[in-house]
Design a protein around this motif. Structure first.
Motif, PDB file in Angstrom:
ATOM      1  N   GLN A 123       0.835  -1.211   0.000  1.00 20.24           N
ATOM      2  CA  GLN A 123       0.000   0.000   0.000  1.00 20.24           C
ATOM      3  C   GLN A 123       0.875   1.269   0.000  1.00 20.24           C
ATOM      4  O   GLN A 123       0.657   2.196  -0.786  1.00 20.24           O
ATOM      5  CB  GLN A 123      -0.854  -0.023   1.271  1.00 20.24           C
ATOM      6  CG  GLN A 123      -2.224   0.556   1.081  1.00 20.24           C
ATOM      7  CD  GLN A 123      -3.038   0.425   2.380  1.00 20.24           C
ATOM      8  OE1 GLN A 123      -2.686  -0.312   3.297  1.00 20.24           O
ATOM      9  NE2 GLN A 123      -4.126   1.151   2.444  1.00 20.24           N
ATOM     10  N   PHE A 124       1.854   1.287   0.891  1.00 23.19           N
ATOM     11  CA  PHE A 124       2.759   2.433   1.032  1.00 23.19           C
ATOM     12  C   PHE A 124       3.555   2.643  -0.262  1.00 23.19           C
ATOM     13  O   PHE A 124       3.676   3.767  -0.768  1.00 23.19           O
ATOM     14  CB  PHE A 124       3.709   2.198   2.219  1.00 23.19           C
ATOM     15  CG  PHE A 124       4.746   3.275   2.409  1.00 23.19           C
ATOM     16  CD1 PHE A 124       4.409   4.508   2.955  1.00 23.19           C
ATOM     17  CD2 PHE A 124       6.077   3.057   2.055  1.00 23.19           C
ATOM     18  CE1 PHE A 124       5.369   5.505   3.133  1.00 23.19           C
ATOM     19  CE2 PHE A 124       7.040   4.045   2.231  1.00 23.19           C
ATOM     20  CZ  PHE A 124       6.687   5.278   2.770  1.00 23.19           C
ATOM     21  N   HIS A 125       4.051   1.555  -0.821  1.00 21.18           N
ATOM     22  CA  HIS A 125       4.860   1.621  -2.044  1.00 21.18           C
ATOM     23  C   HIS A 125       4.041   2.186  -3.207  1.00 21.18           C
ATOM     24  O   HIS A 125       4.503   3.071  -3.933  1.00 21.18           O
ATOM     25  CB  HIS A 125       5.376   0.218  -2.392  1.00 21.18           C
ATOM     26  CG  HIS A 125       6.237   0.175  -3.624  1.00 21.18           C
ATOM     27  ND1 HIS A 125       7.569   0.510  -3.602  1.00 21.18           N
ATOM     28  CD2 HIS A 125       5.950  -0.143  -4.918  1.00 21.18           C
ATOM     29  CE1 HIS A 125       8.065   0.389  -4.834  1.00 21.18           C
ATOM     30  NE2 HIS A 125       7.101   0.000  -5.645  1.00 21.18           N
ATOM     31  N   ASN A 126       2.835   1.693  -3.363  1.00 21.02           N
ATOM     32  CA  ASN A 126       1.981   2.174  -4.467  1.00 21.02           C
ATOM     33  C   ASN A 126       1.608   3.640  -4.288  1.00 21.02           C
ATOM     34  O   ASN A 126       1.485   4.386  -5.257  1.00 21.02           O
ATOM     35  CB  ASN A 126       0.719   1.316  -4.577  1.00 21.02           C
ATOM     36  CG  ASN A 126       1.046  -0.096  -5.071  1.00 21.02           C
ATOM     37  OD1 ASN A 126       2.095  -0.322  -5.667  1.00 21.02           O
ATOM     38  ND2 ASN A 126       0.166  -1.045  -4.796  1.00 21.02           N
ATOM     39  N   ALA A 127       1.467   4.073  -3.021  1.00 23.47           N
ATOM     40  CA  ALA A 127       1.046   5.452  -2.749  1.00 23.47           C
ATOM     41  C   ALA A 127       2.148   6.467  -3.031  1.00 23.47           C
ATOM     42  O   ALA A 127       1.879   7.558  -3.537  1.00 23.47           O
ATOM     43  CB  ALA A 127       0.586   5.570  -1.298  1.00 23.47           C
ATOM     44  N   HIS A 128       3.407   6.136  -2.729  1.00 18.49           N
ATOM     45  CA  HIS A 128       4.448   7.166  -2.890  1.00 18.49           C
ATOM     46  C   HIS A 128       4.982   7.287  -4.319  1.00 18.49           C
ATOM     47  O   HIS A 128       5.599   8.277  -4.683  1.00 18.49           O
ATOM     48  CB  HIS A 128       5.591   6.980  -1.881  1.00 18.49           C
ATOM     49  CG  HIS A 128       6.436   5.752  -2.080  1.00 18.49           C
ATOM     50  ND1 HIS A 128       7.162   5.497  -3.225  1.00 18.49           N
ATOM     51  CD2 HIS A 128       6.705   4.714  -1.236  1.00 18.49           C
ATOM     52  CE1 HIS A 128       7.829   4.366  -3.083  1.00 18.49           C
ATOM     53  NE2 HIS A 128       7.565   3.854  -1.902  1.00 18.49           N
ATOM     54  N   GLY A 129       4.750   6.254  -5.146  1.00 16.72           N
ATOM     55  CA  GLY A 129       5.112   6.361  -6.558  1.00 16.72           C
ATOM     56  C   GLY A 129       6.604   6.389  -6.838  1.00 16.72           C
ATOM     57  O   GLY A 129       7.027   6.731  -7.948  1.00 16.72           O
ATOM     58  N   GLY A 130       7.427   6.048  -5.856  1.00 19.91           N
ATOM     59  CA  GLY A 130       8.874   5.987  -6.078  1.00 19.91           C
ATOM     60  C   GLY A 130       9.266   4.683  -6.754  1.00 19.91           C
ATOM     61  O   GLY A 130       8.420   3.951  -7.276  1.00 19.91           O
ATOM     62  N   GLU A 131      10.567   4.395  -6.698  1.00 21.96           N
ATOM     63  CA  GLU A 131      11.065   3.209  -7.403  1.00 21.96           C
ATOM     64  C   GLU A 131      11.289   2.035  -6.451  1.00 21.96           C
ATOM     65  O   GLU A 131      11.232   0.875  -6.854  1.00 21.96           O
ATOM     66  CB  GLU A 131      12.403   3.584  -8.066  1.00 21.96           C
ATOM     67  CG  GLU A 131      12.777   2.699  -9.215  1.00 21.96           C
ATOM     68  CD  GLU A 131      14.048   3.177  -9.911  1.00 21.96           C
ATOM     69  OE1 GLU A 131      14.612   2.364 -10.655  1.00 21.96           O
ATOM     70  OE2 GLU A 131      14.484   4.327  -9.716  1.00 21.96           O
ATOM     71  N   ALA A 132      11.550   2.358  -5.187  1.00 25.31           N
ATOM     72  CA  ALA A 132      11.873   1.300  -4.235  1.00 25.31           C
ATOM     73  C   ALA A 132      11.457   1.705  -2.825  1.00 25.31           C
ATOM     74  O   ALA A 132      11.510   2.886  -2.475  1.00 25.31           O
ATOM     75  CB  ALA A 132      13.377   1.025  -4.269  1.00 25.31           C
TER      76      ALA A 132
END
Length: 361
Positions: A123-132
């Motif tokens: 969830q966190f990864h998809n929300a911030h839109g970064g690479e890693a």
């Protein structure tokens, strides 16, 4: 989704347990270490787990075959012919990890035990839109580690400071990552460190984020930390699924006893103990802060504390085993023997006491 587990080398820090099985198959809380991770990955929809390994891949795969079917998850190996560090194995396994879907994949260090908050991580990864995204955990003594300096609001990683002399933060890399396939374009097929070479580069491009790990965390790659990890794991189990813990007048604190184990009358077990499948604990035994692995017999009135008893071993009557004694597989300790921090290699018989910490070959 896919996941890569960095299994790596020979597990020297956990010898003599790893002289019989590869480190990820060493039992922790009554199941192989790596199975805790695979089950948690399966729960969030991972369909394939790749083990990056350079030692005994056939032993691992043969063992994990039954779990493949039981869990309905594909388990494959990516074998290094030379040690490739923590990033090289990702380049080696590239074809297994990238399937054209653009989905991020997990990377885990096999020694890490925690509550694996993979759903929150996605969830966190998809929300911030970064690479890693890397999971970080808070520690009391950051000067012993590489510290992750990050924006507390957004989680964006600013930089890494190796064993800082002055305080810069108290978050360290927890060895669990969620990476977009594009990260693989940054890694060449040679010995490379993901922590020292790849992550700082992604952070410099402002595409690396960190999420603070809720709950406990421990690297259980050495005996002292293994015992601490067991305490933390059982604590968490008490909060989450207390019914899995043993109960009764013979139990103190958090204790895990496998359903096939037998505990004799007048024994007192706990706190922070796990007793494995097929174990026999005879009458009047005292166990605390220890692991007794599968097929082991603890005879009458023996006392085991702060130690790890390997599979298919025997501890004699009135024996006393303490102070981080580690018995390998099939070790037989005689009656009335005392072991103070002995590290005993597999298939040994101990007929005289070990009065100070030493390795018994």
């Amino acid at each position: 989704m896919k996941a890569l587990i960095l299994v790596g080398g020979f597990g020297t820090r956990l010898r003599p347990l790893t002289l019989s099985v590869p480190k990820p198959l060493v039992e922790f809380a009554n199941k192989p270490m790596i199975l805790h991770q695979i089950e948690a990955l399966k729960e969030v929809g991972v369909t394939e787990v790749v083990l990056a390994i350079n030692y005994q891949p056939e032993v691992m795969l043969n063992f994990l075959k039954e779990f493949e079917n039981k869990l309905g998850i594909k388990i494959t190996c990516s074998q290094e012919t030379e040690p490739l560090g923590t990033a090289g194995p990702l380049a080696l396994a590239r074809d297994k990890l990238v399937d054209g879907s653009g989905e991020p994949f997990f990377v885990l260090n096999s020694d890490v035990i925690s509550e694996y908050p993979f759903a929150e991580l996605i969830q966190f990864h998809n929300a911030h839109g970064g690479e890693a995204t890397i999971l970080v955990t808070q520690v009391n003594e950051p000067s012993k580690y590489g510290v992750v300096v990050m924006d507390e609001e957004t989680g964006k990683v600013e930089r890494f400071v190796e064993k800082p002399k002055a305080f810069v933060g108290n978050k360290i890399n927890a060895g669990i990552y969620l990476l977009n396939p594009s990260v693989l374009d940054r890694i060449q097929l040679r010995p490379t460190s993901i922590e020292k070479q790849v992550f700082p580069q992604i952070a410099a491009d402002q595409k690396l984020f960190a999420m603070v790990l809720p709950g406990f965390w421990m690297d259980i790659g050495q005996p002292k930390d293994y015992i601490t990890g067991l305490r933390l794991y059982l604590d968490a189990l008490r909060k989450k699924s207390p019914s899995k813990l043993a109960a009764g007048s013979h139990v103190v604190g958090n204790v895990l006893v496998h359903e096939t184990a037998v505990v004799g009358e007048g024994s007192l077990i706990g706190p922070d103990v796990s007793v494995g499948p097929g174990c026999v604990v005879e009458a009047g035994v005292r166990l605390s802060r220890c692991t007794v692995m599968r097929g082991t017999r603890i005879k009458k009135h023996a006392c085991v504390s702060g130690s790890i008893i390997g599979t298919h071993s025997t501890v004699g009557q009135w024996a006393r085993i303490e102070n981080m004694t580690i018995l390998g597989e099939d070790v037989h300790v005689g009656d009335e023997i005392y072991s103070n921090g002995g590290v005993v290699l597999p298939h040994k018989e101990i007929k005289s006491s070990i009065l100070k910490p030493e390795i018994v070959m």
